[in-house]
Design a protein around this motif. Structure first.
Motif, short mmCIF file in Angstrom:
data_model
loop_
_atom_site.label_atom_id
_atom_site.label_comp_id
_atom_site.label_asym_id
_atom_site.label_seq_id
_atom_site.Cartn_x
_atom_site.Cartn_y
_atom_site.Cartn_z
N HIS A 288 60.12 33.85 30.10
CA HIS A 288 60.56 32.97 31.18
C HIS A 288 60.31 31.51 30.83
CE1 HIS A 288 61.50 31.74 35.31
NE2 HIS A 288 60.50 30.89 35.19
N LEU A 289 59.15 31.21 30.28
CA LEU A 289 58.82 29.82 29.94
C LEU A 289 59.67 29.32 28.77
CD1 LEU A 289 54.93 29.90 30.32
CD2 LEU A 289 56.64 29.06 31.95
N GLN A 290 60.16 30.24 27.93
CA GLN A 290 61.08 29.85 26.87
C GLN A 290 62.45 29.50 27.43
OE1 GLN A 290 60.57 29.44 23.44
NE2 GLN A 290 58.43 29.56 24.06
N LEU A 291 62.82 30.20 28.53
CA LEU A 291 64.13 29.94 29.15
C LEU A 291 64.10 28.67 29.99
CD1 LEU A 291 67.02 30.87 29.94
CD2 LEU A 291 65.96 32.12 31.85
N ASP A 292 63.08 28.52 30.83
CA ASP A 292 62.96 27.37 31.71
C ASP A 292 61.75 26.54 31.30
OD1 ASP A 292 62.91 25.52 33.71
OD2 ASP A 292 62.85 26.94 35.37
N LYS A 293 62.02 25.44 30.64
CA LYS A 293 60.95 24.60 30.10
C LYS A 293 60.54 23.48 31.06
CE LYS A 293 62.63 25.40 25.38
NZ LYS A 293 61.59 26.20 24.82
N THR A 294 60.98 23.59 32.34
CA THR A 294 60.65 22.55 33.32
C THR A 294 59.14 22.45 33.54
OG1 THR A 294 62.75 22.99 34.42
CG2 THR A 294 61.11 21.71 35.65
N TYR A 295 58.50 23.63 33.62
CA TYR A 295 57.06 23.69 33.86
C TYR A 295 56.38 24.49 32.76
CZ TYR A 295 58.62 22.45 38.59
OH TYR A 295 59.22 21.85 39.68
N GLY A 296 55.17 24.07 32.42
CA GLY A 296 54.36 24.86 31.52
C GLY A 296 53.65 25.98 32.27
N PHE A 297 52.78 26.70 31.58
CA PHE A 297 52.12 27.88 32.16
C PHE A 297 51.28 27.48 33.38
CE2 PHE A 297 48.60 30.96 32.36
CZ PHE A 297 49.33 32.14 32.47
N ILE A 298 50.49 26.43 33.27
CA ILE A 298 49.65 26.01 34.39
C ILE A 298 50.50 25.41 35.50
CG2 ILE A 298 47.75 24.54 35.11
CD1 ILE A 298 46.93 26.80 33.24
N ALA A 299 51.44 24.57 35.14
CA ALA A 299 52.26 23.89 36.15
C ALA A 299 53.11 24.86 36.96
CB ALA A 299 53.16 22.86 35.46
N VAL A 300 53.62 25.90 36.32
CA VAL A 300 54.47 26.84 37.07
C VAL A 300 53.64 27.60 38.10
CG1 VAL A 300 54.25 28.87 35.53
CG2 VAL A 300 56.36 28.49 36.81
N HIS A 301 52.37 27.87 37.78
CA HIS A 301 51.51 28.53 38.76
C HIS A 301 51.18 27.60 39.92
CE1 HIS A 301 51.08 31.47 35.55
NE2 HIS A 301 50.57 32.29 36.45
N GLN A 302 51.03 26.33 39.63
CA GLN A 302 50.81 25.36 40.70
C GLN A 302 52.02 25.28 41.62
OE1 GLN A 302 49.97 21.92 38.29
NE2 GLN A 302 47.74 22.27 38.30
N GLN A 303 53.20 25.36 41.05
CA GLN A 303 54.42 25.31 41.86
C GLN A 303 54.59 26.57 42.70
OE1 GLN A 303 56.57 22.69 42.25
NE2 GLN A 303 55.02 21.57 41.05
N ILE A 304 54.24 27.70 42.13
CA ILE A 304 54.33 28.96 42.89
C ILE A 304 53.37 28.93 44.07
CG2 ILE A 304 53.84 31.44 42.78
CD1 ILE A 304 54.87 31.42 39.92
N LEU A 305 52.14 28.49 43.82
CA LEU A 305 51.15 28.41 44.90
C LEU A 305 51.62 27.44 45.98
CD1 LEU A 305 48.37 29.23 45.96
CD2 LEU A 305 47.39 27.34 44.64
N LYS A 306 52.17 26.33 45.57
CA LYS A 306 52.68 25.35 46.52
C LYS A 306 53.80 25.94 47.36
CE LYS A 306 54.72 20.70 46.68
NZ LYS A 306 55.19 19.55 45.85
N PHE A 307 54.67 26.70 46.74
CA PHE A 307 55.78 27.34 47.45
C PHE A 307 55.27 28.26 48.56
CE2 PHE A 307 58.44 31.09 48.03
CZ PHE A 307 59.67 30.53 48.33
N HIS A 308 54.29 29.11 48.24
CA HIS A 308 53.81 30.08 49.22
C HIS A 308 53.00 29.40 50.32
CE1 HIS A 308 55.22 33.67 47.20
NE2 HIS A 308 54.78 33.20 46.05
N LEU A 309 52.29 28.33 50.00
CA LEU A 309 51.50 27.64 51.02
C LEU A 309 52.38 26.91 52.04
CD1 LEU A 309 48.62 26.13 48.86
CD2 LEU A 309 48.49 28.09 50.41
N HIS A 310 53.63 26.66 51.68
CA HIS A 310 54.52 25.93 52.58
C HIS A 310 55.56 26.83 53.24
CE1 HIS A 310 52.82 22.55 50.30
NE2 HIS A 310 53.18 21.78 51.32
N LEU A 311 55.33 28.14 53.22
CA LEU A 311 56.29 29.07 53.83
C LEU A 311 56.15 29.13 55.34
CD1 LEU A 311 56.61 32.19 51.51
CD2 LEU A 311 58.35 30.51 52.10
N GLY A 312 55.06 28.67 55.89
CA GLY A 312 54.87 28.71 57.35
C GLY A 312 54.10 29.94 57.78
#
Length: 511
Positions: A288-312
């Motif tokens: 996945h990280l080879q396909l989408d290079k927008t985020y690295g391993f740590i950054a993508v986890h931060q984005q996932i956590l941010k997504f779930h925390l803002h679901l309401g």
């Protein structure tokens, strides 16, 4: 039950599961529920399209593999759509989930057998799992929860097999357990609860042991079986009953693989069930990280956590089917994955679109993600019975001896109760602290232990000396099977009249 009939029974359960999951798999030529995410994501890997995913990628890899294989099979392409981003048949993005889900009853049965060496218990566990609705629904569409469950259950089965072996064979199964735990977490983060259940039952086994051997706490950091072979045979309930003689009556022994948990020291747990799962989880991310290079391993986890925390929060204002954890065991708020109406059964099956005017729809197509109500309700009662059984033993000893104590020798059924209760709690209670909107399918990892609980209870009834208990076991089994048949149309999305649909919606909260 002899080995021949046991094998026939388990094969029948598997074939029954396969038939239900593959029948009419292309019925809805559209994307059902979260297929709008997961089927598209699976196809994105094949078209090399970068995307952000709010979960680890393993289930999308599996769906993508299924699409690739299905696209090269020269049949089952009568209907196609371009909703995944490419022209695909619904069969191509659903078949691998259907096949994977068909194996879950077998794995549950295997765990039941490994816990007890009772074929009747294993067959009942497999049968009841095959007769659940939400597992059937989740298996028939390109969704991810099937993979969390099967990898988590495989990990527990491998762990039990490891406890039933020694030396290299034990290490072999522990490695596979670690891989499977990592795969479960690599599907969704709540796969961690399966791993926490393994740690908790290990800790419980050591606590029970140390209560009787507290003077030597260094045992916790060593392999007990290597240091004290005589103590194992005397104090960990070794007996003539063994895996090689599964037909031996349990009354002759309290032998179970779970009592071998104290043969695993903390270093075994940290390596096989710590480092290996973490390594597998990290490797899963590489494509996945080879396909989408927008985020690295740590950054993508931060984005996932941010997504779930803002679901309401768990409110209908966030999503009409939000259901807090305490609503799951009694199944007070299942959810519709697909709901469309048509004027007649001869019309083409409806795809997502504007609803018909009120009263015009004479045929309802509904795919409802809900369990088998009686299986869940009876199972919850059986789980509470196991809790009561566990609590009563030290209480009785306390009353008799006027001090807190636990039995020095635990029976097979006590170990089974401990295993099921701990793993059920490990997969349910973490959701108490989750404030985001959650749904009934998050209960799937916990409810499999409910299936094992009711299978254990029915098996005890059927093996009882008392005719009334045997009749109770037969009655419970019949009700569960009848309920599955009754609610099957809303699991499979079969056409129903408005009257027949309402007949199955027993409570307004189900709609």
């Amino acid at each position: 039950m002899n080995k021949k009939w046991f094998r026939i029974g388990m094969v029948s359960v598997f074939l029954f599961s396969v038939a239900l999951r593959f029948w009419g798999l292309e019925r809805f030529n559209t994307l059902v529920f979260d297929e709008v995410y997961f089927a598209k994501f699976g196809n994105n890997y094949l078209t090399h399209t970068p995307f952000f995913n709010a979960h680890p990628p393993l289930s999308q890899y599996m769906i993508g593999i299924g699409i690739w294989i299905g696209s090269h099979i020269p049949f089952w392409h009568d209907t196609v759509n371009g909703l995944t981003g490419s022209l695909r048949s619904p069969w191509t993005y659903r078949w691998l989930n259907a096949l994977t889900g068909s194996f879950i009853p077998l794995v549950v049965g295997a765990i039941a057998y490994q816990l007890s060496y009772r074929r009747s218990f294993a067959l009942l566990a497999g049968l009841f799992t095959a007769c659940d609705g939400i597992f059937l629904v989740e298996s028939r569409y390109a969704l991810s929860n099937i993979y969390i469950v099967i990898f988590g259950l495989l990990a527990h089965w491998f762990l039990l097999l490891a406890l039933d072996n020694q030396n290299r064979r034990r290490s072999f199964w522990l490695v596979f357990a670690g891989i499977a735990f990592g795969a479960s977490v690599g599907t969704k983060w709540n796969g961690l609860w399966f791993l926490s259940g393994a740690y908790l039952i290990w800790i419980a086994a050591w606590i029970i042991h140390l209560i009787h051997y507290f003077p030597n706490p260094k045992l916790f950091f060593t392999s007990f079986s290597l240091k004290h072979p005589q103590s194992i045979s005397q104090d960990l309930e070794a007996s003539t009953y063994s895996p090689s003689s599964p037909s031996s009556p349990s009354s002759l022994s309290s032998q179970t693989p779970l009592q071998n948990l104290t043969q695993l020291n903390i270093f075994h747990m940290l390596f096989y069930l710590g480092i290996i799962p973490a390594l597998i989880y990290s490797i899963i991310w590489i494509p996945h990280l080879q396909l989408d290079k927008t985020y690295g391993f740590i950054a993508v986890h931060q984005q996932i956590l941010k997504f779930h925390l803002h679901l309401g929060g768990n409110s209908p204002n966030v999503h009409p089917y939000c259901a807090a954890w305490y609503k799951w065991p009694l199944m007070t708020r299942p959810m519709a994955y697909y709901y469309e109406t048509a004027k007649s059964i001869t019309e083409p099956l409806p795809v997502m679109g504007p609803p018909l005017p009120a009263g015009a729809g004479q045929v309802i197509y509904d795919v409802h993600a809900m369990g088998n109500p009686f299986l869940w309700w009876f199972g919850l009662a059986a789980m509470l019975f196991l809790v009561g059984m566990l609590v009563s033993q030290p209480v009785i000893l306390w009353v008799k001896e006027s001090r807190f104590s636990v039995p020095k020798t635990l029976s097979v059924d006590t170990w089974i109760a401990l295993y099921l209760v701990i793993n059920y709690a490990a997969n349910l209670l973490p959701w108490v602290e989750v404030t985001r909107c959650v749904f009934i399918y998050h209960y799937m990892c916990a409810v499999v232990f409910v299936f094992l609980a009711i299978a254990w209870f029915v098996d005890q009834c059927l093996r009882s000396y008392y005719q009334q208990l045997r009749a109770l076991g037969v009655t419970i089994t019949f009700i569960i099977l009848a309920a599955f048949i009754f609610w099957m149309p809303i699991y499979l999305g079969l056409p129903l009249s408005p009257h027949d649909y309402k007949l199955r919606m027993w409570f307004n909260s189900w709609i």
